[in-house]
Design an enzyme around this catalytic site. Structure first.
Site, PDB file in Angstrom:
ATOM      1  N   LYS A 145      -0.338  -5.440 -10.125  1.00 25.67           N
ATOM      2  CA  LYS A 145      -1.418  -5.558  -9.140  1.00 25.67           C
ATOM      3  C   LYS A 145      -1.189  -4.561  -8.014  1.00 25.67           C
ATOM      4  O   LYS A 145      -0.255  -4.673  -7.230  1.00 25.67           O
ATOM      5  CB  LYS A 145      -1.501  -6.972  -8.551  1.00 25.67           C
ATOM      6  CG  LYS A 145      -2.816  -7.165  -7.796  1.00 25.67           C
ATOM      7  CD  LYS A 145      -2.865  -8.389  -6.932  1.00 25.67           C
ATOM      8  CE  LYS A 145      -2.250  -8.175  -5.588  1.00 25.67           C
ATOM      9  NZ  LYS A 145      -2.847  -7.076  -4.777  1.00 25.67           N
ATOM     10  N   GLY A 174       6.714  -6.286  -0.670  1.00 21.04           N
ATOM     11  CA  GLY A 174       5.735  -6.551   0.381  1.00 21.04           C
ATOM     12  C   GLY A 174       6.423  -7.221   1.553  1.00 21.04           C
ATOM     13  O   GLY A 174       7.637  -7.085   1.729  1.00 21.04           O
ATOM     14  N   GLY A 175       5.654  -7.955   2.327  1.00 15.15           N
ATOM     15  CA  GLY A 175       6.192  -8.573   3.538  1.00 15.15           C
ATOM     16  C   GLY A 175       6.764  -9.960   3.278  1.00 15.15           C
ATOM     17  O   GLY A 175       6.413 -10.616   2.295  1.00 15.15           O
ATOM     18  N   CYS A 224       9.822   0.740   4.123  1.00 19.67           N
ATOM     19  CA  CYS A 224      10.642  -0.471   4.269  1.00 19.67           C
ATOM     20  C   CYS A 224      12.027  -0.143   4.785  1.00 19.67           C
ATOM     21  O   CYS A 224      12.651  -0.959   5.433  1.00 19.67           O
ATOM     22  CB  CYS A 224      10.719  -1.196   2.941  1.00 19.67           C
ATOM     23  SG  CYS A 224      11.311  -0.120   1.641  1.00 19.67           S
ATOM     24  N   GLU A 243      11.494  -7.470  -2.901  1.00 24.53           N
ATOM     25  CA  GLU A 243      11.883  -6.318  -2.071  1.00 24.53           C
ATOM     26  C   GLU A 243      11.011  -6.369  -0.833  1.00 24.53           C
ATOM     27  O   GLU A 243       9.830  -6.040  -0.895  1.00 24.53           O
ATOM     28  CB  GLU A 243      11.634  -5.006  -2.828  1.00 24.53           C
ATOM     29  CG  GLU A 243      12.456  -4.835  -4.076  1.00 24.53           C
ATOM     30  CD  GLU A 243      13.937  -4.665  -3.776  1.00 24.53           C
ATOM     31  OE1 GLU A 243      14.290  -4.341  -2.626  1.00 24.53           O
ATOM     32  OE2 GLU A 243      14.732  -4.882  -4.686  1.00 24.53           O
ATOM     33  N   LEU A 244      11.597  -6.771   0.299  1.00 16.16           N
ATOM     34  CA  LEU A 244      10.770  -7.021   1.471  1.00 16.16           C
ATOM     35  C   LEU A 244      11.062  -5.998   2.571  1.00 16.16           C
ATOM     36  O   LEU A 244      11.532  -4.911   2.284  1.00 16.16           O
ATOM     37  CB  LEU A 244      10.991  -8.463   1.936  1.00 16.16           C
ATOM     38  CG  LEU A 244      10.902  -9.506   0.789  1.00 16.16           C
ATOM     39  CD1 LEU A 244      11.181 -10.898   1.290  1.00 16.16           C
ATOM     40  CD2 LEU A 244       9.559  -9.432   0.091  1.00 16.16           C
ATOM     41  N   GLU A 266       9.483  -6.317  12.179  1.00 18.26           N
ATOM     42  CA  GLU A 266       9.212  -5.052  11.506  1.00 18.26           C
ATOM     43  C   GLU A 266       7.827  -4.563  11.934  1.00 18.26           C
ATOM     44  O   GLU A 266       6.849  -5.282  11.807  1.00 18.26           O
ATOM     45  CB  GLU A 266       9.227  -5.260   9.982  1.00 18.26           C
ATOM     46  CG  GLU A 266       9.004  -3.961   9.242  1.00 18.26           C
ATOM     47  CD  GLU A 266       8.883  -4.151   7.739  1.00 18.26           C
ATOM     48  OE1 GLU A 266       8.211  -5.099   7.307  1.00 18.26           O
ATOM     49  OE2 GLU A 266       9.459  -3.340   7.002  1.00 18.26           O
ATOM     50  N   TRP A 279       0.799  -1.228   0.000  1.00 15.37           N
ATOM     51  CA  TRP A 279       0.000   0.000   0.000  1.00 15.37           C
ATOM     52  C   TRP A 279       0.830   1.275   0.000  1.00 15.37           C
ATOM     53  O   TRP A 279       0.377   2.303  -0.486  1.00 15.37           O
ATOM     54  CB  TRP A 279      -0.960   0.004   1.188  1.00 15.37           C
ATOM     55  CG  TRP A 279      -0.333   0.277   2.509  1.00 15.37           C
ATOM     56  CD1 TRP A 279       0.157   1.482   2.936  1.00 15.37           C
ATOM     57  CD2 TRP A 279      -0.124  -0.632   3.581  1.00 15.37           C
ATOM     58  NE1 TRP A 279       0.663   1.363   4.205  1.00 15.37           N
ATOM     59  CE2 TRP A 279       0.490   0.073   4.630  1.00 15.37           C
ATOM     60  CE3 TRP A 279      -0.418  -1.992   3.769  1.00 15.37           C
ATOM     61  CZ2 TRP A 279       0.836  -0.521   5.831  1.00 15.37           C
ATOM     62  CZ3 TRP A 279      -0.086  -2.569   4.975  1.00 15.37           C
ATOM     63  CH2 TRP A 279       0.530  -1.850   5.977  1.00 15.37           C
ATOM     64  N   ASN A 280       2.022   1.186   0.610  1.00 13.48           N
ATOM     65  CA  ASN A 280       2.760   2.443   0.776  1.00 13.48           C
ATOM     66  C   ASN A 280       3.479   2.797  -0.520  1.00 13.48           C
ATOM     67  O   ASN A 280       4.102   1.945  -1.144  1.00 13.48           O
ATOM     68  CB  ASN A 280       3.770   2.308   1.925  1.00 13.48           C
ATOM     69  CG  ASN A 280       4.790   1.231   1.646  1.00 13.48           C
ATOM     70  OD1 ASN A 280       4.421   0.123   1.278  1.00 13.48           O
ATOM     71  ND2 ASN A 280       6.047   1.533   1.777  1.00 13.48           N
TER      72      ASN A 280
HETATM   73  P1  NAD Z   1       1.864  -7.643   1.948  1.00 17.76           P
HETATM   74  O1  NAD Z   1       2.972  -8.602   1.756  1.00 17.76           O
HETATM   75  O2  NAD Z   1       0.757  -8.008   2.881  1.00 17.76           O
HETATM   76  O3  NAD Z   1       1.131  -7.284   0.559  1.00 17.76           O
HETATM   77  C1  NAD Z   1       1.850  -6.836  -0.536  1.00 17.76           C
HETATM   78  C2  NAD Z   1       1.087  -7.170  -1.803  1.00 17.76           C
HETATM   79  O4  NAD Z   1       0.997  -8.588  -1.940  1.00 17.76           O
HETATM   80  C3  NAD Z   1      -0.347  -6.644  -1.851  1.00 17.76           C
HETATM   81  O5  NAD Z   1      -0.604  -6.174  -3.148  1.00 17.76           O
HETATM   82  C4  NAD Z   1      -1.169  -7.890  -1.563  1.00 17.76           C
HETATM   83  O6  NAD Z   1      -2.462  -7.854  -2.109  1.00 17.76           O
HETATM   84  C5  NAD Z   1      -0.346  -8.949  -2.248  1.00 17.76           C
HETATM   85  N1  NAD Z   1      -0.607 -10.309  -1.802  1.00 17.76           N
HETATM   86  C6  NAD Z   1      -1.119 -10.715  -0.625  1.00 17.76           C
HETATM   87  N2  NAD Z   1      -1.190 -12.070  -0.591  1.00 17.76           N
HETATM   88  C7  NAD Z   1      -0.710 -12.517  -1.775  1.00 17.76           C
HETATM   89  C8  NAD Z   1      -0.505 -13.801  -2.338  1.00 17.76           C
HETATM   90  N3  NAD Z   1      -0.814 -14.920  -1.677  1.00 17.76           N
HETATM   91  N4  NAD Z   1       0.028 -13.884  -3.572  1.00 17.76           N
HETATM   92  C9  NAD Z   1       0.383 -12.771  -4.244  1.00 17.76           C
HETATM   93  N5  NAD Z   1       0.193 -11.524  -3.775  1.00 17.76           N
HETATM   94  C10 NAD Z   1      -0.339 -11.392  -2.545  1.00 17.76           C
HETATM   95  O7  NAD Z   1       2.577  -6.311   2.365  1.00 17.76           O
HETATM   96  P2  NAD Z   1       1.893  -5.053   2.975  1.00 17.76           P
HETATM   97  O8  NAD Z   1       1.571  -5.413   4.389  1.00 17.76           O
HETATM   98  O9  NAD Z   1       0.847  -4.549   2.074  1.00 17.76           O
HETATM   99  O10 NAD Z   1       3.120  -4.013   2.929  1.00 17.76           O
HETATM  100  C11 NAD Z   1       4.038  -3.899   3.930  1.00 17.76           C
HETATM  101  C12 NAD Z   1       5.296  -4.688   3.631  1.00 17.76           C
HETATM  102  O11 NAD Z   1       5.917  -4.257   2.416  1.00 17.76           O
HETATM  103  C13 NAD Z   1       6.326  -4.449   4.714  1.00 17.76           C
HETATM  104  O12 NAD Z   1       6.933  -5.645   5.104  1.00 17.76           O
HETATM  105  C14 NAD Z   1       7.331  -3.540   4.034  1.00 17.76           C
HETATM  106  O13 NAD Z   1       8.590  -3.532   4.586  1.00 17.76           O
HETATM  107  C15 NAD Z   1       7.313  -4.034   2.642  1.00 17.76           C
HETATM  108  N6  NAD Z   1       7.894  -3.027   1.730  1.00 17.76           N
HETATM  109  C16 NAD Z   1       9.127  -3.254   1.157  1.00 17.76           C
HETATM  110  C17 NAD Z   1       9.711  -2.306   0.331  1.00 17.76           C
HETATM  111  C18 NAD Z   1      11.054  -2.533  -0.342  1.00 17.76           C
HETATM  112  O14 NAD Z   1      11.320  -1.901  -1.357  1.00 17.76           O
HETATM  113  N7  NAD Z   1      11.923  -3.385   0.175  1.00 17.76           N
HETATM  114  C19 NAD Z   1       9.033  -1.127   0.070  1.00 17.76           C
HETATM  115  C20 NAD Z   1       7.807  -0.915   0.669  1.00 17.76           C
HETATM  116  C21 NAD Z   1       7.241  -1.892   1.490  1.00 17.76           C
END
Ligand code: NAD
Length: 487
Positions: A173, A225-226, A281, A247-248, A379, A149-150
């Site tokens: 997506k 994402g996470g 992140c 990129e987590l 985190e 989301w961010n």
């Molecule tokens: P998340 O992992 O819950 O979701 C990220 C994305 O994955 C969303 O679009 C979500 O709909 C999708 N998703 C969820 N389940 C899925 C599945 N089974 N298969 C495929 N896609 C799926 O992350 P979040 O909570 O929305 O965001 C926060 C996380 O993102 C934090 O851990 C943060 O550190 C990380 N982040 C990393 C960076 C980086 O560049 N390293 C940048 C920003 C955020």
């Protein structure tokens, strides 16, 4: 209420279902978003695959692709105020930050526009006579880009830009939380004149994510994402052996030595952890401060944290806005409660205010006596700074590396030699020295361990969306001898 649509195969359309998006500043619904089904995802991937294999896109020169990217950069720049206002409305990220960041997103598209016709192959001085051997850099195919989301416009730009420069097509997506700016960005893709299917943008949750990551026509999954979602994605990628770049998150150390300029370091620390309400992140979420300056440094941080202007994210005077979701606010409150139970001490903040919206105040936890508490291990992705002390440089390095993550780090010292030793010793994808949170399209970005793998930004990111084809060409006019005739 405002309504947003998917962009699939060059057409704006509603999703199989829809949902209300909440304004994080009030908690009230403000817009109707489409929700992609597995069928929507399938159509988008097939459109991207068609666009990759036939029609105008594969026939286009790299220079022509670069021109389209330049046009997109111009459109992003012109639309930056509107996109920033949408991101602020839908995610709660303050307007000061979204305005600056989205104007800079245009620079990412510009960088990859320039790079498109500079992705070169190679000629090999092969060890055989009458043979020419060279390498072609070819696009991998359909890229599935999944973002959290961010900063959705920024995190998608670092995937869309290099993937298009390389000649790939994409299905992007958006997160189901705060997708408005990315769905609106689809209008700019359309205006720029990309052939239908080259960039498809939709939103949806895990169902759409799973459909995308298990799709047989997806060649590369670029995920931000996470770590838990990343594990699902890597398992899903095994289905078709798709390539992944991840990129987590992070638990990045921010290290302050006693010779540092404490005022400067305090400003960097405050923006390093409280910007984007901590939903970053690279947040410098673990402060490692030399014991001799702990009190002086914490006094500065506490004063700044308590003096911050918390308010409506659309107000230019606001310095800290709400979190994106109620779920995130509850999660942070729970992590703080567990940290306190494990021995952490509250320095400031820590309690969500009464009233509407998903607000959470800047919080500082002294975790010196809680080495295994969540505040030093997990985190939070919120405005919470965890503090520990160290006495020696060796101890600072050991504590900095005492994490499963490895995304970013910051070192504040006046000693050049110590800075170099720390740069060598820290296990992280980024080391900032006497600065924090600087980014550029020219500089690669990414991590180790639970922070993922692969790099975004720079030339490396564009090469990551290519595959090497080795070409052997025989230059002799002599016939190839029959291998079964003895000579
Ligand atoms: P998340 O992992 O819950 O979701 C990220 C994305 O994955 C969303 O679009 C979500 O709909 C999708 N998703 C969820 N389940 C899925 C599945 N089974 N298969 C495929 N896609 C799926 O992350 P979040 O909570 O929305 O965001 C926060 C996380 O993102 C934090 O851990 C943060 O550190 C990380 N982040 C990393 C960076 C980086 O560049 N390293 C940048 C920003 C955020």
């Amino acid at each position: 209420m405002d309504r947003f649509q998917h962009y699939i195969d060059g057409v704006f359309e509603d999703g199989a279902a829809s949902f209300d998006s909440l304004d994080p500043a009030t908690g009230a619904p403000w817009a109707v978003m489409p929700m992609a089904s597995a069928g929507d995802v399938d159509r988008a991937v097939l459109a991207a695959h068609r666009a990759f294999t036939s029609g105008a896109w594969p026939a286009m020169t790299a220079t022509a692709r670069g021109k389209l990217l330049h046009r997109l950069a111009d459109l992003v720049q012109a639309a930056a105020p509107r996109l920033a206002a949408l991101e602020t409305r839908d995610t709660g990220k303050i307007i000061r930050e979204t305005s600056a960041q989205i104007a800079y997103v245009a620079e990412y598209y510009r960088y990859y526009a320039g790079l498109a016709d500079k992705i070169e192959g190679a000629h090999l001085p092969i060890d055989k006579p009458d043979m020419e051997v060279w390498l072609r850099r070819e696009p991998v195919g359909v890229v599935a880009a999944i973002v959290p989301w961010n900063s959705q416009l920024f995190l998608s730009a670092v995937k869309i830009g290099p993937a298009l420069a390389a000649g790939c097509t994409l299905v992007v997506k958006a997160s189901e939380d705060g997708p408005a700016p990315l769905l609106e960005f689809a209008r700019l893709v359309d205006q720029a004149g990309f052939p239908p299917g080259v960039v498809n943008i939709l939103t949806g949750g895990p169902e759409a994510g799973r459909a995308l990551t298990t799709h047989p026509q997806v060649a590369h999954i670029a995920f931000t994402g996470g770590p838990d979602t990343a594990r699902h994605i890597v398992r899903a990628s095994a289905e078709n052996l798709a390539k992944t770049s991840l990129e987590l998150g992070g638990k990045s150390p921010f290290i302050v030595f006693d010779d540092a300029d404490l005022d400067s370091a305090a400003n960097a620390q405050v923006s390093g952890i409280f910007a984007a309400t901590g939903q970053s992140c690279v947040a410098g979420s673990r402060l490692l401060v030399q014991a001799s300056v702990k009190d002086a440094f914490l006094a500065r941080l506490k004063a700044k944290a308590e003096g911050v202007a918390i308010g409506a994210p659309g107000d230019m005077a606001t310095e800290v806005g709400p979190l994106c979701t109620l779920r995130q606010r509850d999660r942070i409150a729970d992590l703080i409660a567990r940290s306190l139970a494990a021995g952490a001490r509250l320095v400031t903040g820590g309690v969500a205010p009464e009233g509407q919206g998903f607000y959470f105040p800047p919080t500082i936890l002294d975790c010196s006596d809680a080495p295994d508490a969540p505040c030093l291990r997990e985190e939070f992705f919120g405005p919470v700074l965890s503090v520990v002390t160290f006495d020696t440089e060796a101890e600072a390095l050991a504590k900095a590396n005492d994490t499963e993550f490895g995304l970013a780090s910051g070192v504040f010292t006046q000693s050049l030699t110590r800075a170099h030793r720390m740069i060598r010793g820290i296990r992280a994808g980024i080391v900032w020295v006497n600065t924090y949170r600087a980014v550029s399209p020219i500089a690669p970005f990414g991590g180790h361990g639970l922070s993922g793998h692969g790099r975004e930004g720079g030339l490396a990111a564009a090469l990551d969306y290519t595959t090497v084809k080795t070409v052997w060409l025989r230059t002799s006019d002599d016939p190839i001898p029959d291998p079964f005739v003895m000579r």
